[in-house]
Write a protein that holds these residues in place. Structure first.
Motif: not given
Length: 346
Positions: A72-74, A313-318
């Motif tokens: 998990r990220s935040s 903060e990088l939360l999600l990358q697609l």
């Protein structure tokens, strides 16, 4: 047992009694402590410290049987079911389409085995075994939950080799905001990339965070999009059955899920993907910036969609699913191009 540990245990037991499946991180947040501190308070009762070095422990993951792996990220949680592949060099667990991870073993500070009693649908209670890794601030880096009716013997061997030594955590201090730095030569170096992995060295050379580099290259290699474009991209990919690579990172692990994704479902304010062997939960209200990012390579370049929090903060990358040596899917580029009308105001 000191008074603080006793107080944490009492609060934990009360919370779990009221809601048996309440996540530990939620209980820790209520107590204003880290998740690592919460689990360390359970040492000698439900928790055992593992003594293996990080690389040795990572090498054992492939022997744990069928598991649920969680990173998990935040604001994003990725859970996948499967079996870990063998560890390769440099902390790589390579299994595109399966459990595919990049481990930053130097960030692994404390690992433990946890036994949580959980009720099932019939009301009977069973023990859920998990292996969890934390950094020096008590942040969870990666979690492994056994899905086997009878876990392989390695779980018992790990418990037997462990002890009740308590970890020492330090408080996490978020970096203070700074003006966007200058980076002479960044555009030229970016344009000369021939492999996306060169990007990390580029950031180090210029002393930049990822979101800062994106801002500096806006209009050249990056484009800022509206925050809700993440939902639009996920819906569009699901409609086209366009296989995606979902990257979710903690400070000590990057977990990648590759394949076709279902349409997102909003539930309790979160955006969710519910697949047969995975789930993704995204608190998209936490997204502050979204960037479309192009990186040159030998195959014509690759393009990502990157969602960041307010503190960078990088939360999600697609990405679109892609094999090495093959050009990026045109359908992915077309889908991103449809977001042109959703560019964020500067």
């Amino acid at each position: 047992m000191n008074a603080q540990q006793q107080a944490i245990l009492e609060a934990f037991d009360a919370a779990r009694s009221a809601s048996p499946r309440l996540p530990a991180i939620s209980i820790a947040e209520r107590l204003a402590i880290s998740e690592g501190e919460l689990q360390a308070a359970r040492l000698g009762r439900d928790v055992t410290t593992l003594t293996l070095a990080p690389a040795e422990l990572a090498a054992e993951l492939c022997r744990l049987g069928r598991v649920k792996a969680l990173t998990r990220s935040s604001a994003t949680v990725l859970e996948q079911q499967g079996q870990y592949p063998p560890l390769t060099s440099a902390g790589l667990l390579l299994d595109p389409g399966g459990l595919d991870l990049r481990l930053q073993l130097q960030r692994w500070h404390w690992a433990c085995l946890i036994r949580d009693p959980l009720p099932d649908a019939s009301g009977a209670t069973s023990l859920r075994q998990s292996l969890q890794i934390f950094d020096c601030h008590g942040q969870a880096l990666h979690k492994v939950f056994s899905l086997e009716p009878t876990p392989p013997r390695i779980w018992q061997r790990l418990v037997a080799s462990g002890n009740h030594t308590a970890p020492v955590f330090t408080r996490l201090a978020l970096p203070s905001a700074r003006p966007l730095p200058q980076a002479p030569g960044l555009e030229e170096e970016w344009s000369r990339m021939r492999d996306v992995h060169q990007f990390f060295a580029l950031l180090r050379r210029h002393g930049l965070q990822r979101h800062e580099a994106n801002a500096l290259m806006e209009g050249r290699f990056t484009r800022r999009l509206a925050c809700h474009s993440v939902e639009g991209i996920l819906n569009g990919a699901a409609d086209q059955r366009l296989p995606l690579m979902l990257f979710v990172a903690s400070p000590g692990a990057v977990q990648i899920r590759t394949g076709v994704t279902p349409a997102p479902v909003r539930k309790r304010g979160w955006l969710n993907l519910f697949g047969d062997d995975f789930t993704l939960h995204l608190d998209d209200g936490r997204i502050e910036r979204v960037w479309q990012v192009h990186k040159p390579n030998r195959d014509g370049g690759v393009t990502s969609l990157e969602a960041f929090s307010c503190d960078g903060e990088l939360l999600l990358q697609l990405y679109a699913e892609r094999s090495e040596g093959r050009a990026e899917r045109q359908a992915w580029r077309d889908l991103l191009a449809q977001q042109a009308g959703l560019e964020a105001a500067a």
